[in-house]
Each structure stands twice: as structure tokens, then as C-alpha cells.
Design an enzyme around this catalytic site. Structure first.
Site, short mmCIF file in Angstrom:
data_model
loop_
_atom_site.label_atom_id
_atom_site.label_comp_id
_atom_site.label_asym_id
_atom_site.label_seq_id
_atom_site.Cartn_x
_atom_site.Cartn_y
_atom_site.Cartn_z
CE LYS A 1 -1.63 -2.21 11.60
NZ LYS A 1 -0.89 -1.14 10.90
CB THR B 1 0.10 -5.95 0.28
OG1 THR B 1 -0.05 -6.49 1.60
CG2 THR B 1 -0.90 -4.85 0.04
CB ILE C 1 -0.94 0.01 1.23
CG1 ILE C 1 -1.83 -1.24 1.25
CG2 ILE C 1 -1.81 1.26 1.24
CD1 ILE C 1 -2.60 -1.44 2.56
CE1 TYR D 1 -1.07 -5.70 11.34
CE2 TYR D 1 -3.42 -6.19 11.34
CZ TYR D 1 -2.32 -5.62 10.74
OH TYR D 1 -2.46 -4.93 9.56
CG ASP E 1 14.31 0.28 12.71
OD1 ASP E 1 13.08 0.15 12.85
OD2 ASP E 1 15.14 -0.45 13.31
N1 NAD Z 1 -2.44 -5.88 3.38
C1 NAD Z 1 -3.49 -5.86 4.18
O1 NAD Z 1 -4.40 -6.68 4.06
C2 NAD Z 1 -3.60 -4.79 5.24
C3 NAD Z 1 -4.83 -4.68 5.91
C4 NAD Z 1 -4.97 -3.72 6.90
C5 NAD Z 1 -3.91 -2.89 7.24
N2 NAD Z 1 -2.72 -3.03 6.58
C6 NAD Z 1 -1.64 -2.15 6.99
O2 NAD Z 1 -1.16 -1.40 5.88
C7 NAD Z 1 0.21 -1.06 6.10
C8 NAD Z 1 1.00 -1.44 4.87
O3 NAD Z 1 0.96 -2.87 4.76
P1 NAD Z 1 1.11 -3.66 3.38
O4 NAD Z 1 -0.02 -4.60 3.29
O5 NAD Z 1 1.38 -2.73 2.27
O6 NAD Z 1 2.37 -4.55 3.78
P2 NAD Z 1 3.84 -4.63 3.19
O7 NAD Z 1 4.51 -5.68 3.98
O8 NAD Z 1 3.79 -4.75 1.71
O9 NAD Z 1 4.46 -3.17 3.54
C9 NAD Z 1 4.86 -2.81 4.84
C10 NAD Z 1 6.12 -1.98 4.71
O10 NAD Z 1 6.54 -1.57 6.03
C11 NAD Z 1 7.95 -1.63 6.05
N3 NAD Z 1 8.46 -1.74 7.42
C12 NAD Z 1 8.35 -2.79 8.26
N4 NAD Z 1 9.01 -2.56 9.40
C13 NAD Z 1 9.56 -1.32 9.28
C14 NAD Z 1 10.38 -0.53 10.12
N5 NAD Z 1 10.78 -0.97 11.34
N6 NAD Z 1 10.75 0.69 9.69
C15 NAD Z 1 10.38 1.14 8.47
N7 NAD Z 1 9.63 0.42 7.62
C16 NAD Z 1 9.22 -0.80 8.02
C17 NAD Z 1 8.27 -2.87 5.24
O11 NAD Z 1 9.63 -2.91 4.82
C18 NAD Z 1 7.29 -2.77 4.10
O12 NAD Z 1 7.82 -2.09 2.99
C19 NAD Z 1 0.65 -1.80 7.37
O13 NAD Z 1 0.63 -0.92 8.46
C20 NAD Z 1 -0.42 -2.86 7.53
O14 NAD Z 1 -0.58 -3.27 8.87
C21 NAD Z 1 -2.54 -3.95 5.60
#
Ligand code: NAD
Length: 258
Positions: free
Chosen positions: A164, A195, A16, A160, A64
Site C-alpha cells: 500500500k 466490507t 468499496i 499489505y 485477473d
Molecule cells: N475495507 C477496508 O477496511 C479497507 C481499508 C483500506 C483499504 N482498503 C482497500 O480497498 C480496496 C477494496 O477493498 P474492499 O474492502 O472493498 O475489499 P473486498 O474484498 O470487498 O473487495 C476487493 C475486490 O478485489 C477483487 N480482487 C482480488 N484479487 C483480484 C485480482 N487478482 N484481480 C481482480 N480483482 C481482484 C476481489 O474479488 C474483490 O471483489 C482494496 O484495495 C483494499 O486493500 C480496504
């Protein structure tokens, strides 16, 4: 949509966050900062934006979010390069499966450190910067990415879910506190989005069973796309949502039997 000024996307190397960085460029933001713990994929996102939107200036930063000095260094580097920060999307996040009895303590700590403490660190440094700036169309807008899990429980995801929910509370609190200073803060609560994070389901029959259960719960009968979440973030950080703050936008395709 119009985005004068500077956008910062934290967690932009994947999913995302990557879609959000590309969408800021597509929607006319001329200065886009992207940050993530993963340096190489982040460089690929930078290259993709520069190729597709040659007029857009991109700054890529390794960060980070579990380290406040790292987060502050990210903010300082964006301000040094671009002079200000107007729109922030905070997406860095990880998932950790396991019910409370079986969840390792270290997993809880890791999920908490990234998903809640990390978002708090980002907000702390971003809002402090926004307060110092002379406003463009607004003083600033922040979208923290929570989850559907920030609005309801899930017995297999207690860490989680707890973090959240925390992101929702933080966003409501900061949104209320800084509204009078012209800064808006909201939380986006996505449902299941296609994703790499969705791929972290267990493999084999157990994973298939959980995937089928997940689709079964979605009224639209499908998972969402990263670009659909990026559009929500564009709304929540643009002037189109000028009277929206300290609240949540749930984007989950409808939950059956809610
Ligand atoms: N994919 C889903 O179904 C979904 C649903 C609800 C919420 N979300 C939330 O959306 C957000 C993005 O998730 P996504 O699905 O794109 O996942 P993703 O794993 O593709 O992206 C998450 C990103 O966060 C980065 N990250 C992790 N730890 C980190 C740190 N310590 N410092 C800096 N960057 C860090 C990762 O390297 C990665 O690029 C997250 O917060 C996730 O919880 C996702």
C-alpha cells in the site's frame, strides 16, 4: 457531479469497488465498465446498476490484475464497447496477516502481485489508453485505492503495508509524470471500512480484541462505510478535484493520538 465519458472500476464485485460502480451511475456517468476476478458477484453488480439506473450502459469484465494480458484485454474490451476510458478506480486488493518472521513467502508474493503489481498493470494500460484519446473535459483521472496502511506501519501486516505504500509511490510518480498531459493520478487511503475484507480478521477472542483495538484508534468511534469511500473516489476522479494530483486523500475517521 458530472461524469461525461466512460468510467472503469477494477475490483467492482464487492465492498468499496461495488459502491464506487453504483456511485458513478448515481452521479450521472452513462457508461460504466466494471471488472473483477469474481465473475458471478460482478454480474450481480451489473444487474443492480441496470435495475436502479436503466439509462446507464454497463460492461462487466472478468479480469485477473496479476496478469498483464488479462488487464490489457480488459482495457481493449472497454474501448471496443465504449470507445474510450476517462475515469479509473483501481481497487483490486487482498490482505495477508502475519509478522515478517512468520509470514509465509507465498502470502507476501500473493499480496504483492495483486496489490502493487496489479495496480501498476492497471495504471500502465489505462494511462496508455488515456494518452491516445482526444480529451473530453480532461484527458483522464485515476484513483488508486491504497490504505491508511499506505501511510503508516503495522507489525501484523508488513506485506499489505509495503504494497500500500507502493501504491502511494506509484500514484505520486504517475501523477507527476502525466500532469503535463492532462492526466491526474491520486491515491485514496481509507481507514477501516465495513466490507468483506474487514471480515477477514481472525475469528474468536483474537478477532474481537483486534476489532475493539481498531475502533479505539478511530477518533469518530466507528468504521467507515463503502459509500463514504465511493464519494471520495467521485471527488478524486471528477472535475471537482481539477488541481489535485500526485497526492493522497486519507479517509479514516481521524486517528486518535496521531
Ligand atoms: N475495507 C477496508 O477496511 C479497507 C481499508 C483500506 C483499504 N482498503 C482497500 O480497498 C480496496 C477494496 O477493498 P474492499 O474492502 O472493498 O475489499 P473486498 O474484498 O470487498 O473487495 C476487493 C475486490 O478485489 C477483487 N480482487 C482480488 N484479487 C483480484 C485480482 N487478482 N484481480 C481482480 N480483482 C481482484 C476481489 O474479488 C474483490 O471483489 C482494496 O484495495 C483494499 O486493500 C480496504
Amino acid at each position: 457531479m458530472d461524469f461525461p465519458g466512460v468510467a472503469l472500476v477494477v475490483g467492482a464485485a464487492s465492498g468499496i469497488g461495488k459502491a464506487t460502480a453504483l456511485q458513478y451511475a448515481a452521479d450521472g456517468c452513462q457508461r460504466v465498465a466494471i471488472a473483477d476476478i469474481q465473475a458471478l458477484p460482478l454480474q450481480e453488480v451489473q444487474a443492480e446498476i441496470e435495475k436502479d439506473y436503466p439509462a446507464v450502459k454497463v460492461k462487466a469484465l472478468q479480469v485477473d490484475v496479476t496478469s498483464y494480458p488479462s488487464v490489457q484485454a480488459m482495457i481493449d474490451a472497454v474501448v471496443e464497447q465504449f470507445g474510450r476510458i476517462d475515469y479509473c478506480a483501481n481497487l483490486a486488493g487482498i490482505i495477508g496477516f502475519g509478522d515478517t518472521v512468520n509470514l509465509p513467502l507465498s502470502t507476501f508474493d500473493n499480496v504483492y502481485e495483486v496489490n502493487l503489481r496489479g495496480i501498476f498493470y492497471c495504471c500502465k494500460a489505462e494511462i496508455a489508453q488515456m494518452l491516445q484519446q482526444s480529451p473530453l473535459t480532461s484527458q483522464g483521472a485515476i484513483c488508486n485505492v491504497s490504505s491508511q496502511a499506505g501511510l503508516m506501519g503495522n507489525g501484523n501486516l508488513p506485506a499489505y503495508v509495503a504494497t500500500k505504500h507502493g501504491v502511494v509511490g506509484l500514484s505520486k510518480s504517475d501523477g507527476a509524470k502525466y500532469a503535463s498531459r492532462g492526466i491526474r493520478v491520486n491515491a485514496l487511503c481509507p481507514g477501516s471500512i465495513e466490507t468483506p475484507m474487514l471480515g477477514h480478521l481472525p475469528s474468536g477472542e483474537e478477532g474481537k480484541r483486534r476489532e475493539a483495538e481498531r475502533i479505539q484508534e478511530i477518533a469518530m468511534g466507528r468504521v467507515g462505510l463503502p459509500g463514504e469511500m465511493a464519494n471520495c473516489i467521485m471527488f478524486l476522479t471528477s472535475g471537482r478535484s481539477s488541481f489535485v494530483t500526485a497526492t493522497t486523500l486519507a479517509a479514516h475517521g481521524g486517528i486518535r493520538n496521531q
